[in-house]
Scaffold this active site. Structure first.
Site, PDB file in Angstrom:
ATOM      1  N   HIS A 290      -1.595   6.799  11.848  1.00  0.00           N
ATOM      2  CA  HIS A 290      -2.115   7.048  13.649  1.00  0.00           C
ATOM      3  C   HIS A 290      -2.009   8.387  13.351  1.00  0.00           C
ATOM      4  CE1 HIS A 290       0.698   3.226  13.743  1.00  0.00           C
ATOM      5  NE2 HIS A 290      -0.490   2.630  14.585  1.00  0.00           N
TER       6      HIS A 290
ATOM      7  N   HIS B  11       8.972   0.744  22.596  1.00  0.00           N
ATOM      8  CA  HIS B  11       8.822   0.975  20.781  1.00  0.00           C
ATOM      9  C   HIS B  11       9.293  -0.874  20.365  1.00  0.00           C
ATOM     10  CE1 HIS B  11       6.741   0.584  17.168  1.00  0.00           C
ATOM     11  NE2 HIS B  11       7.483   0.667  16.642  1.00  0.00           N
TER      12      HIS B  11
ATOM     13  N   ASN C  98       3.557  -6.483  25.374  1.00  0.00           N
ATOM     14  CA  ASN C  98       3.716  -6.199  26.755  1.00  0.00           C
ATOM     15  C   ASN C  98       2.202  -5.628  27.679  1.00  0.00           C
ATOM     16  OD1 ASN C  98       3.330  -3.958  24.807  1.00  0.00           O
ATOM     17  ND2 ASN C  98       3.570  -3.071  27.476  1.00  0.00           N
TER      18      ASN C  98
ATOM     19  N   MET D  45      -2.545   2.315  20.870  1.00  0.00           N
ATOM     20  CA  MET D  45      -2.915   4.330  19.707  1.00  0.00           C
ATOM     21  C   MET D  45      -3.327   3.699  18.300  1.00  0.00           C
ATOM     22  SD  MET D  45       1.495   5.002  20.979  1.00  0.00           S
ATOM     23  CE  MET D  45       1.964   4.303  22.262  1.00  0.00           C
ATOM     24  N   SER D  46      -4.156   2.969  18.347  1.00  0.00           N
ATOM     25  CA  SER D  46      -4.680   3.005  16.525  1.00  0.00           C
ATOM     26  C   SER D  46      -6.598   1.443  16.743  1.00  0.00           C
ATOM     27  CB  SER D  46      -3.888   1.404  16.225  1.00  0.00           C
ATOM     28  OG  SER D  46      -4.090   0.617  16.262  1.00  0.00           O
TER      29      SER D  46
ATOM     30  N   TYR E 137      -0.896   9.918  16.552  1.00  0.00           N
ATOM     31  CA  TYR E 137       0.430  10.702  17.001  1.00  0.00           C
ATOM     32  C   TYR E 137       0.631  11.030  15.503  1.00  0.00           C
ATOM     33  CZ  TYR E 137       2.371   5.714  16.631  1.00  0.00           C
ATOM     34  OH  TYR E 137       2.432   4.615  16.171  1.00  0.00           O
ATOM     35  N   GLU E 138       1.087  10.372  14.748  1.00  0.00           N
ATOM     36  CA  GLU E 138       1.847  10.800  13.658  1.00  0.00           C
ATOM     37  C   GLU E 138       1.516  12.408  12.900  1.00  0.00           C
ATOM     38  OE1 GLU E 138       2.809   7.454  10.540  1.00  0.00           O
ATOM     39  OE2 GLU E 138       1.184   6.709  11.784  1.00  0.00           O
TER      40      GLU E 138
ATOM     41  N   SER F  60       1.753  -2.627  14.828  1.00  0.00           N
ATOM     42  CA  SER F  60       2.903  -3.166  14.107  1.00  0.00           C
ATOM     43  C   SER F  60       3.301  -3.775  14.804  1.00  0.00           C
ATOM     44  CB  SER F  60       3.504  -1.877  15.200  1.00  0.00           C
ATOM     45  OG  SER F  60       3.186  -0.611  15.601  1.00  0.00           O
TER      46      SER F  60
ATOM     47  N   HIS G 105       6.300  -0.050  10.116  1.00  0.00           N
ATOM     48  CA  HIS G 105       4.807  -0.735   8.834  1.00  0.00           C
ATOM     49  C   HIS G 105       5.442  -0.252   7.925  1.00  0.00           C
ATOM     50  CE1 HIS G 105       1.295   0.001  12.150  1.00  0.00           C
ATOM     51  NE2 HIS G 105       2.637   0.107  13.050  1.00  0.00           N
TER      52      HIS G 105
ATOM     53  N   ALA H 158      -0.909  -3.668  17.603  1.00  0.00           N
ATOM     54  CA  ALA H 158      -0.227  -4.522  18.877  1.00  0.00           C
ATOM     55  C   ALA H 158      -1.166  -3.701  20.241  1.00  0.00           C
ATOM     56  CB  ALA H 158       1.326  -4.081  18.876  1.00  0.00           C
TER      57      ALA H 158
HETATM   58  N1  HPA Z   1       0.690   1.200  25.436  1.00  0.00           N
HETATM   59  C1  HPA Z   1      -0.238   1.991  24.509  1.00  0.00           C
HETATM   60  N2  HPA Z   1       0.226   1.176  23.453  1.00  0.00           N
HETATM   61  C2  HPA Z   1       0.818  -0.123  23.325  1.00  0.00           C
HETATM   62  C3  HPA Z   1       1.345  -0.333  24.374  1.00  0.00           C
HETATM   63  C4  HPA Z   1       0.976  -0.591  25.493  1.00  0.00           C
HETATM   64  O1  HPA Z   1       1.254  -0.386  26.050  1.00  0.00           O
HETATM   65  N3  HPA Z   1       2.163  -1.670  23.935  1.00  0.00           N
HETATM   66  C5  HPA Z   1       1.789  -1.750  22.608  1.00  0.00           C
HETATM   67  N4  HPA Z   1       1.330  -0.994  21.521  1.00  0.00           N
END
Ligand code: HPA
Length: 298
Positions: free
Chosen positions: A101, A265, A253, A229-230, A103-104, A48, A79, A131
């Site tokens: 992903h 996001h 983050n 998440m990947s 989640y998609e 991402s 993406h 990410a």
């Molecule tokens: N949590 C889950 N997935 C993420 C995060 C997060 O804080 N930052 C970037 N992808």
């Protein structure tokens, strides 16, 4: 590793997937033909907000996922959804700009086709980027973390179901899933570039939810240094196929509950943009190291 000639029926039924021709051999043949017969040595998956790296490829051909038989399509902002072949530091690389992903709504099995396409292209190694949120304050937004191991909090994986023996064995070892020699190489390269490369355990979550503060506290106790998440489904498919894997998290983050900055996001894309500069330099150097390998071997 032998390459099966026939389809992979359990990749069907995913969002955006034609569903009937999910054959990594067919996908690889198409990609190779469009790339003028070039044989990529390194596969790269861009996470991402990290897709900009694809723009740095020389002599690139870009193939939208929609044009590759059986490929699902990527639905996430940040993406692009293209498979590229081009040169980076003189080394031919194959690159996924945008990944799939869970989640998609993609089934875990849908991850098999793109990753096995790298295997069918016979890349020597696969570099996964993502990410991630950091659970360690010293690894803040914009920094990079080399993944040493993972925790699969997705509680599912792409290999569930009948095993396709043509790709790999039924039971897969994930010990040293993140190739120790390639990790060492990345650490040396990062040090040479003056880039601080943290090392840590990646916790993979289904998403699309960001975590609760209580979950983050629990994941820390369990040994996670970063969450995302990947990546883990891809690592599992790659290791099953015998591909050497290495993975880097762009820390976008601090995880939920660790700072006053809200995690969303947009924040992850902003953090990815900061991390992308160092990541780009490191990935370039990593690709270049394959050219050096060839020279030494020649
Ligand atoms: N949590 C889950 N997935 C993420 C995060 C997060 O804080 N930052 C970037 N992808």
């Amino acid at each position: 590793m032998s390459l099966p000639a026939t389809g992979d029926p359990d990749s069907s039924g995913d969002p955006g997937s034609p569903g009937d021709a999910a054959d990594p051999g067919v996908a690889a043949a198409l990609i190779r033909a469009r790339a003028g017969g070039r044989a990529p040595r390194l596969g790269i998956v861009l996470g991402s907000g990290l897709g900009g790296l694809a723009d740095l490829l020389d002599n690139a051909v870009a193939i939208p996922y929609a044009e590759i038989p059986g490929f699902p399509t990527s639905t996430v902002a940040g993406h692009a959804g293209r498979f590229l072949v081009g040169e980076l530091e003189g080394v031919t690389v194959a690159c996924m700009q945008g990944r799939f992903h869970l989640y998609e709504g993609h089934s875990p099995a849908a991850i098999k086709l793109p990753i096995r396409t790298f295997a069918a292209l016979r890349v020597e190694a696969l570099l996964l980027t993502n990410a991630a949120g950091s659970l360690r304050t010293e690894a803040g937004p914009g920094s990079l973390m080399l993944i040493t191991d993972h925790l699969n909090f997705m509680w599912t994986n792409p290999l569930i179901g009948p095993n396709d023996d043509t790709w790999g064995e039924r039971f897969v070892s994930l010990e040293d899933a993140y190739d120790p020699a390639l990790r060492s190489r990345l650490l040396v390269l990062a040090a040479g570039l003056g880039i601080r490369l943290h090392e840590g355990v990646y916790g993979a979550l289904l998403g699309p939810l960001f975590e609760t503060p209580a979950e983050i506290r629990a994941y820390r106790v369990l040994g996670a240094d970063a969450v995302g998440m990947s990546t883990v489904p891809e690592v599992i498919v790659a290791r099953h196929a015998g591909l050497r894997v290495v993975a880097i998290s762009a820390i976008t983050n601090l995880a939920v509950g660790m700072s006053d900055v809200p995690v969303d996001h947009e924040q992850t894309l902003r953090g990815a943009a900061i991390a992308a500069a160092d990541l780009t330099r490191l990935v370039r150097a990593f690709a270049g190291s394959f050219a050096a390998e060839q020279t030494e071997g020649a």
